[in-house]
Scaffold this active site. Sequence first.
Site, PDB file in Angstrom:
ATOM      1  N   ASN A  10       0.925  -1.299   0.146  1.00 17.05           N
ATOM      2  CA  ASN A  10       0.194   0.106  -0.118  1.00 17.05           C
ATOM      3  C   ASN A  10       1.059   1.159   0.045  1.00 17.05           C
ATOM      4  O   ASN A  10       1.556   1.568   1.271  1.00 17.05           O
ATOM      5  CB  ASN A  10      -0.949   0.139   1.371  1.00 17.05           C
ATOM      6  CG  ASN A  10      -1.921   1.019   1.203  1.00 17.05           C
ATOM      7  OD1 ASN A  10      -1.493   2.229   0.838  1.00 17.05           O
ATOM      8  ND2 ASN A  10      -3.109   1.005   1.662  1.00 17.05           N
ATOM      9  N   HIS A  12       0.146   4.591   0.016  1.00 13.62           N
ATOM     10  CA  HIS A  12      -0.411   5.355   0.848  1.00 13.62           C
ATOM     11  C   HIS A  12       0.265   5.186   2.426  1.00 13.62           C
ATOM     12  O   HIS A  12       0.687   6.252   2.909  1.00 13.62           O
ATOM     13  CB  HIS A  12      -1.893   5.456   0.998  1.00 13.62           C
ATOM     14  CG  HIS A  12      -2.406   5.816  -0.278  1.00 13.62           C
ATOM     15  ND1 HIS A  12      -2.528   6.794  -1.006  1.00 13.62           N
ATOM     16  CD2 HIS A  12      -3.217   4.974  -1.345  1.00 13.62           C
ATOM     17  CE1 HIS A  12      -3.046   6.772  -2.187  1.00 13.62           C
ATOM     18  NE2 HIS A  12      -3.392   5.460  -2.355  1.00 13.62           N
ATOM     19  N   LYS A  13       0.184   3.900   2.777  1.00 15.26           N
ATOM     20  CA  LYS A  13       0.750   3.643   3.906  1.00 15.26           C
ATOM     21  C   LYS A  13       2.124   3.992   4.069  1.00 15.26           C
ATOM     22  O   LYS A  13       2.994   4.667   4.797  1.00 15.26           O
ATOM     23  CB  LYS A  13       0.641   2.211   4.382  1.00 15.26           C
ATOM     24  CG  LYS A  13      -0.660   1.763   4.763  1.00 15.26           C
ATOM     25  CD  LYS A  13      -0.583   0.157   4.952  1.00 15.26           C
ATOM     26  CE  LYS A  13      -1.657  -0.728   5.502  1.00 15.26           C
ATOM     27  NZ  LYS A  13      -1.528  -1.734   5.771  1.00 15.26           N
ATOM     28  N   ASP A  70      -0.790  -3.717   9.793  1.00 14.92           N
ATOM     29  CA  ASP A  70      -1.950  -4.041   9.475  1.00 14.92           C
ATOM     30  C   ASP A  70      -3.166  -2.962  10.295  1.00 14.92           C
ATOM     31  O   ASP A  70      -2.628  -2.815  11.309  1.00 14.92           O
ATOM     32  CB  ASP A  70      -2.244  -5.631   9.972  1.00 14.92           C
ATOM     33  CG  ASP A  70      -3.532  -6.047   9.203  1.00 14.92           C
ATOM     34  OD1 ASP A  70      -3.491  -6.250   8.246  1.00 14.92           O
ATOM     35  OD2 ASP A  70      -4.287  -6.290   9.887  1.00 14.92           O
ATOM     36  N   SER A  71      -3.876  -2.730   9.477  1.00 11.87           N
ATOM     37  CA  SER A  71      -4.897  -1.739  10.110  1.00 11.87           C
ATOM     38  C   SER A  71      -6.276  -1.877   9.472  1.00 11.87           C
ATOM     39  O   SER A  71      -6.480  -2.495   8.446  1.00 11.87           O
ATOM     40  CB  SER A  71      -4.172  -0.284   9.431  1.00 11.87           C
ATOM     41  OG  SER A  71      -3.813  -0.370   8.279  1.00 11.87           O
ATOM     42  N   TYR A 156     -10.422   5.272   3.839  1.00  7.85           N
ATOM     43  CA  TYR A 156     -11.559   5.870   4.509  1.00  7.85           C
ATOM     44  C   TYR A 156     -11.702   7.123   5.175  1.00  7.85           C
ATOM     45  O   TYR A 156     -12.611   7.751   6.003  1.00  7.85           O
ATOM     46  CB  TYR A 156     -12.144   4.656   5.742  1.00  7.85           C
ATOM     47  CG  TYR A 156     -12.842   3.382   5.142  1.00  7.85           C
ATOM     48  CD1 TYR A 156     -13.842   3.055   5.150  1.00  7.85           C
ATOM     49  CD2 TYR A 156     -11.784   2.646   4.866  1.00  7.85           C
ATOM     50  CE1 TYR A 156     -14.176   1.779   4.661  1.00  7.85           C
ATOM     51  CE2 TYR A 156     -12.029   1.313   4.645  1.00  7.85           C
ATOM     52  CZ  TYR A 156     -13.334   1.042   4.379  1.00  7.85           C
ATOM     53  OH  TYR A 156     -13.611  -0.448   4.185  1.00  7.85           O
ATOM     54  N   ASP A 157     -10.657   7.862   4.845  1.00 10.93           N
ATOM     55  CA  ASP A 157     -10.345   9.268   5.589  1.00 10.93           C
ATOM     56  C   ASP A 157     -11.651  10.008   5.156  1.00 10.93           C
ATOM     57  O   ASP A 157     -11.630  11.029   6.066  1.00 10.93           O
ATOM     58  CB  ASP A 157      -8.858   9.626   5.052  1.00 10.93           C
ATOM     59  CG  ASP A 157      -7.797   9.035   5.836  1.00 10.93           C
ATOM     60  OD1 ASP A 157      -8.198   8.367   6.811  1.00 10.93           O
ATOM     61  OD2 ASP A 157      -6.688   9.291   5.413  1.00 10.93           O
ATOM     62  N   LYS A 177      -2.790  14.929  10.512  1.00 16.73           N
ATOM     63  CA  LYS A 177      -3.279  13.326  10.312  1.00 16.73           C
ATOM     64  C   LYS A 177      -2.039  12.471  11.116  1.00 16.73           C
ATOM     65  O   LYS A 177      -2.343  11.667  12.085  1.00 16.73           O
ATOM     66  CB  LYS A 177      -3.591  12.879   9.061  1.00 16.73           C
ATOM     67  CG  LYS A 177      -4.112  11.120   9.265  1.00 16.73           C
ATOM     68  CD  LYS A 177      -4.369  10.790   7.845  1.00 16.73           C
ATOM     69  CE  LYS A 177      -4.399   9.171   8.077  1.00 16.73           C
ATOM     70  NZ  LYS A 177      -4.594   8.325   7.051  1.00 16.73           N
ATOM     71  N   ARG A 183      -1.772   4.973  13.145  1.00 13.82           N
ATOM     72  CA  ARG A 183      -0.429   4.595  12.531  1.00 13.82           C
ATOM     73  C   ARG A 183       0.656   5.635  13.299  1.00 13.82           C
ATOM     74  O   ARG A 183       1.606   4.784  13.615  1.00 13.82           O
ATOM     75  CB  ARG A 183      -0.479   5.048  11.023  1.00 13.82           C
ATOM     76  CG  ARG A 183       0.819   4.534  10.282  1.00 13.82           C
ATOM     77  CD  ARG A 183       0.477   4.352   8.855  1.00 13.82           C
ATOM     78  NE  ARG A 183      -0.296   3.387   8.536  1.00 13.82           N
ATOM     79  CZ  ARG A 183      -1.885   3.594   8.076  1.00 13.82           C
ATOM     80  NH1 ARG A 183      -2.172   4.921   8.017  1.00 13.82           N
ATOM     81  NH2 ARG A 183      -2.549   2.693   8.095  1.00 13.82           N
TER      82      ARG A 183
HETATM   83  P1  ITT Z   1      -0.886  -3.947   2.954  1.00 11.03           P
HETATM   84  O1  ITT Z   1      -1.453  -5.200   3.418  1.00 11.03           O
HETATM   85  O2  ITT Z   1      -0.060  -4.734   1.770  1.00 11.03           O
HETATM   86  O3  ITT Z   1      -0.087  -3.321   3.792  1.00 11.03           O
HETATM   87  P2  ITT Z   1      -3.571  -3.311   2.574  1.00 11.03           P
HETATM   88  O4  ITT Z   1      -4.245  -1.929   1.969  1.00 11.03           O
HETATM   89  O5  ITT Z   1      -4.198  -4.467   2.127  1.00 11.03           O
HETATM   90  O6  ITT Z   1      -2.057  -3.139   2.410  1.00 11.03           O
HETATM   91  P3  ITT Z   1      -4.749  -3.508   5.230  1.00 11.03           P
HETATM   92  O7  ITT Z   1      -4.861  -5.243   5.080  1.00 11.03           O
HETATM   93  O8  ITT Z   1      -3.912  -3.518   6.408  1.00 11.03           O
HETATM   94  O9  ITT Z   1      -3.603  -3.131   4.128  1.00 11.03           O
HETATM   95  O10 ITT Z   1      -5.983  -2.893   5.049  1.00 11.03           O
HETATM   96  C1  ITT Z   1      -6.080  -1.493   5.655  1.00 11.03           C
HETATM   97  C2  ITT Z   1      -7.575  -1.099   5.382  1.00 11.03           C
HETATM   98  O11 ITT Z   1      -7.755  -0.198   6.213  1.00 11.03           O
HETATM   99  C3  ITT Z   1      -7.501  -0.464   4.121  1.00 11.03           C
HETATM  100  O12 ITT Z   1      -8.832  -0.738   3.403  1.00 11.03           O
HETATM  101  C4  ITT Z   1      -7.293   1.150   4.334  1.00 11.03           C
HETATM  102  O13 ITT Z   1      -7.821   1.840   3.129  1.00 11.03           O
HETATM  103  C5  ITT Z   1      -7.929   1.262   5.704  1.00 11.03           C
HETATM  104  N1  ITT Z   1      -7.214   2.145   6.353  1.00 11.03           N
HETATM  105  C6  ITT Z   1      -5.989   2.052   7.039  1.00 11.03           C
HETATM  106  N2  ITT Z   1      -5.589   3.075   7.639  1.00 11.03           N
HETATM  107  C7  ITT Z   1      -6.224   4.094   7.127  1.00 11.03           C
HETATM  108  C8  ITT Z   1      -6.204   5.249   7.292  1.00 11.03           C
HETATM  109  O14 ITT Z   1      -5.039   5.795   8.054  1.00 11.03           O
HETATM  110  N3  ITT Z   1      -6.946   6.200   6.612  1.00 11.03           N
HETATM  111  C9  ITT Z   1      -7.889   5.567   5.931  1.00 11.03           C
HETATM  112  N4  ITT Z   1      -8.194   4.356   5.697  1.00 11.03           N
HETATM  113  C10 ITT Z   1      -7.256   3.301   6.300  1.00 11.03           C
END
Ligand code: ITT
Length: 197
Positions: A10, A12-13, A70-71, A156-157, A177, A183
């Site tokens: 991801n 963005h992360k 994981d978030s 979902y921001d 943020k 995070r």
């Molecule tokens: P990786 O597993 O490869 O790291 P991923 O996007 O699949 O990437 P996750 O399984 O952790 O990551 O899913 C996280 C979800 O939560 C994803 O839909 C994000 O959009 C949402 N999310 C997590 N942090 C967020 C944030 O800071 N703002 C908005 N949405 C967030």
Amino acid sequence: MKTYVLASQNKHKAKEIKQILGGDFNIITMDEAGLDNFKIIEDGKTFEENAAKKASQVFQRLKIPTIADDSGLCVDHLGGRPGIYTSRFAGENATDEMNISKLLKELEGAPINERGAEFVCAVALIENSAEDIKIFKGTCRGYIIEEKRGNNGFGYDPVFYYPEYSATLAELGDDIKNKISHRYKALKAFSDYLKMS
Ligand code: ITT
């Protein structure tokens, strides 16, 4: 400066994690570490388990210090859903747009006092051995509003309203943020741990 590979696809992360950790850490992506198109299996039952699984699969391939995030979003009215299924809420290849639409539909008619929600982030760290995994957690509480507001951030921001700033995370922008988010809190615990160890 110590280098950590980030076990995430991801972008963005990755951007947020680099911004939050700043100049004290060299964070490289899986691509930059030469691990292209590596499919990580994410079948844990909790954020912590999934973060640990992501970190250990990448560490076992690269054998360099690894972190993973994981978030997800836990919504009061939905009994904590979507939780670990946040990225796949509207289906396996769902876009942010589709996930937000599904969320707003499920919350249709729910009063504000039931729209409380919490972003959760578990960061896993492996330094030397896949048997030795440290987990750091952070949460951020707010409300899910009825329509999108703001263009910053990701996921979902635009529907996550943060009452202390009277704005959605997508209206706040990265600088704010990254000082209040789930995070940020997980990574603060991570960097505090490294300073002490
Ligand atoms: P990786 O597993 O490869 O790291 P991923 O996007 O699949 O990437 P996750 O399984 O952790 O990551 O899913 C996280 C979800 O939560 C994803 O839909 C994000 O959009 C949402 N999310 C997590 N942090 C967020 C944030 O800071 N703002 C908005 N949405 C967030």
